[in-house]
Design a protein around this motif. Sequence first.
Motif, PDB file in Angstrom:
ATOM      1  N   GLN A   1     -36.392  69.650 -86.074  1.00  0.00           N
ATOM      2  CA  GLN A   1     -34.671  70.390 -85.192  1.00  0.00           C
ATOM      3  C   GLN A   1     -35.558  70.536 -84.350  1.00  0.00           C
ATOM      4  O   GLN A   1     -34.986  71.600 -83.145  1.00  0.00           O
ATOM      5  CB  GLN A   1     -34.314  71.064 -86.249  1.00  0.00           C
ATOM      6  CG  GLN A   1     -33.083  71.670 -86.089  1.00  0.00           C
ATOM      7  CD  GLN A   1     -32.600  72.648 -87.114  1.00  0.00           C
ATOM      8  OE1 GLN A   1     -32.802  72.902 -88.521  1.00  0.00           O
ATOM      9  NE2 GLN A   1     -31.190  73.395 -86.931  1.00  0.00           N
ATOM     10  N   LEU A   2     -36.974  71.555 -84.702  1.00  0.00           N
ATOM     11  CA  LEU A   2     -37.673  72.699 -83.758  1.00  0.00           C
ATOM     12  C   LEU A   2     -38.467  71.854 -82.696  1.00  0.00           C
ATOM     13  O   LEU A   2     -37.905  72.519 -81.712  1.00  0.00           O
ATOM     14  CB  LEU A   2     -38.889  72.880 -84.600  1.00  0.00           C
ATOM     15  CG  LEU A   2     -40.121  73.595 -84.105  1.00  0.00           C
ATOM     16  CD1 LEU A   2     -39.726  75.098 -83.479  1.00  0.00           C
ATOM     17  CD2 LEU A   2     -41.169  74.429 -84.619  1.00  0.00           C
ATOM     18  N   GLN A   3     -38.700  70.626 -82.776  1.00  0.00           N
ATOM     19  CA  GLN A   3     -39.121  69.698 -82.295  1.00  0.00           C
ATOM     20  C   GLN A   3     -37.844  68.997 -80.889  1.00  0.00           C
ATOM     21  O   GLN A   3     -37.826  69.049 -79.480  1.00  0.00           O
ATOM     22  CB  GLN A   3     -39.543  68.369 -82.216  1.00  0.00           C
ATOM     23  CG  GLN A   3     -41.038  68.230 -83.186  1.00  0.00           C
ATOM     24  CD  GLN A   3     -41.398  66.740 -83.299  1.00  0.00           C
ATOM     25  OE1 GLN A   3     -40.239  66.321 -84.228  1.00  0.00           O
ATOM     26  NE2 GLN A   3     -42.301  66.629 -83.545  1.00  0.00           N
TER      27      GLN A   3
ATOM     28  N   TRP B   1     -34.348  73.188 -74.552  1.00  0.00           N
ATOM     29  CA  TRP B   1     -34.957  74.686 -74.178  1.00  0.00           C
ATOM     30  C   TRP B   1     -35.412  74.238 -72.380  1.00  0.00           C
ATOM     31  O   TRP B   1     -35.317  74.509 -71.688  1.00  0.00           O
ATOM     32  CB  TRP B   1     -35.561  75.554 -74.331  1.00  0.00           C
ATOM     33  CG  TRP B   1     -35.994  76.819 -74.027  1.00  0.00           C
ATOM     34  CD1 TRP B   1     -35.085  77.628 -73.832  1.00  0.00           C
ATOM     35  CD2 TRP B   1     -36.522  77.652 -73.829  1.00  0.00           C
ATOM     36  NE1 TRP B   1     -35.269  78.579 -73.367  1.00  0.00           N
ATOM     37  CE2 TRP B   1     -36.799  78.090 -72.865  1.00  0.00           C
ATOM     38  CE3 TRP B   1     -38.293  76.495 -73.458  1.00  0.00           C
ATOM     39  CZ2 TRP B   1     -37.845  78.890 -72.290  1.00  0.00           C
ATOM     40  CZ3 TRP B   1     -38.830  77.126 -72.236  1.00  0.00           C
ATOM     41  CH2 TRP B   1     -38.610  78.450 -71.569  1.00  0.00           C
TER      42      TRP B   1
ATOM     43  N   ASP C   1     -34.796  71.339 -80.847  1.00  0.00           N
ATOM     44  CA  ASP C   1     -35.202  72.654 -80.076  1.00  0.00           C
ATOM     45  C   ASP C   1     -35.555  72.887 -79.064  1.00  0.00           C
ATOM     46  O   ASP C   1     -34.863  72.936 -77.841  1.00  0.00           O
ATOM     47  CB  ASP C   1     -34.620  73.934 -81.126  1.00  0.00           C
ATOM     48  CG  ASP C   1     -33.032  73.343 -82.040  1.00  0.00           C
ATOM     49  OD1 ASP C   1     -32.412  72.941 -81.443  1.00  0.00           O
ATOM     50  OD2 ASP C   1     -33.785  74.050 -82.527  1.00  0.00           O
ATOM     51  N   THR C   2     -37.005  72.686 -78.811  1.00  0.00           N
ATOM     52  CA  THR C   2     -38.219  73.086 -77.743  1.00  0.00           C
ATOM     53  C   THR C   2     -37.533  72.404 -76.800  1.00  0.00           C
ATOM     54  O   THR C   2     -37.607  72.433 -75.845  1.00  0.00           O
ATOM     55  CB  THR C   2     -39.103  73.014 -78.236  1.00  0.00           C
ATOM     56  OG1 THR C   2     -39.507  73.488 -79.795  1.00  0.00           O
ATOM     57  CG2 THR C   2     -40.159  73.157 -77.240  1.00  0.00           C
TER      58      THR C   2
ATOM     59  N   ARG D   1     -37.172  70.296 -90.434  1.00  0.00           N
ATOM     60  CA  ARG D   1     -37.002  71.458 -89.600  1.00  0.00           C
ATOM     61  C   ARG D   1     -37.988  71.152 -88.802  1.00  0.00           C
ATOM     62  O   ARG D   1     -37.573  71.301 -87.621  1.00  0.00           O
ATOM     63  CB  ARG D   1     -37.697  72.502 -91.023  1.00  0.00           C
ATOM     64  CG  ARG D   1     -36.846  73.319 -92.154  1.00  0.00           C
ATOM     65  CD  ARG D   1     -35.526  73.605 -90.158  1.00  0.00           C
ATOM     66  NE  ARG D   1     -35.801  75.124 -90.574  1.00  0.00           N
ATOM     67  CZ  ARG D   1     -35.478  75.124 -89.074  1.00  0.00           C
ATOM     68  NH1 ARG D   1     -34.663  74.893 -88.454  1.00  0.00           N
ATOM     69  NH2 ARG D   1     -36.296  76.201 -88.049  1.00  0.00           N
ATOM     70  N   GLN D   2     -39.108  70.262 -88.756  1.00  0.00           N
ATOM     71  CA  GLN D   2     -39.995  70.534 -88.047  1.00  0.00           C
ATOM     72  C   GLN D   2     -39.207  69.434 -86.710  1.00  0.00           C
ATOM     73  O   GLN D   2     -39.137  69.784 -85.885  1.00  0.00           O
ATOM     74  CB  GLN D   2     -40.779  69.033 -88.085  1.00  0.00           C
ATOM     75  CG  GLN D   2     -42.285  68.750 -87.379  1.00  0.00           C
ATOM     76  CD  GLN D   2     -42.530  68.086 -88.071  1.00  0.00           C
ATOM     77  OE1 GLN D   2     -42.489  67.401 -89.029  1.00  0.00           O
ATOM     78  NE2 GLN D   2     -43.898  67.697 -87.331  1.00  0.00           N
TER      79      GLN D   2
END
Length: 162
Positions: A93-95, A101, A97-98, A90-91
């Motif tokens: 994936q967040l990195q 974006w 995705d950020t 999850r971490q």
Amino acid sequence: MAVTDERAELSNLAVDLMVSEGLSLRKACLKTGLDPARFLRAVDADPDLAKHYARARQALLDKMADEIMELADAPVPVLDNGATDNALVRQRQLQVDTRKWFLSKLAPKIYGDRLDVQVSDTRISISGALAAAQARLVDVVDVTPRISASTVQAVHDDDGQG
């Protein structure tokens, strides 16, 4: 060394730090002791510095794109019990995705989503649909309700007023 020469040297150093260390403009300016607003004014005033800064920004964006690939390709360690570390997944994936974006906002022509809005289907004809809709319309010339005097009298008689 004159103040302007010193500022020019610091400005070039800040741009070099953006490229070599992958620092943002703000972090590079802080590291060199420059005010970011003053640096941007210098960029506006000096075409050579502006070109140098534009190349540094592009290098920074390319570095961020490389980081996305590294994060996505990095193997996820397995826990002692044989399970995948979901928190790490999850971490990452967040990195990813950020960064995606951020890239899509800073360089939308290069990293943004491309939407294809071309219409190639010729099965529907707007003019044909309009003609069909008009053919279905009922000719309505006058929509004013017509009430005869006898109908009005009958309504009054039913109310007990007549």
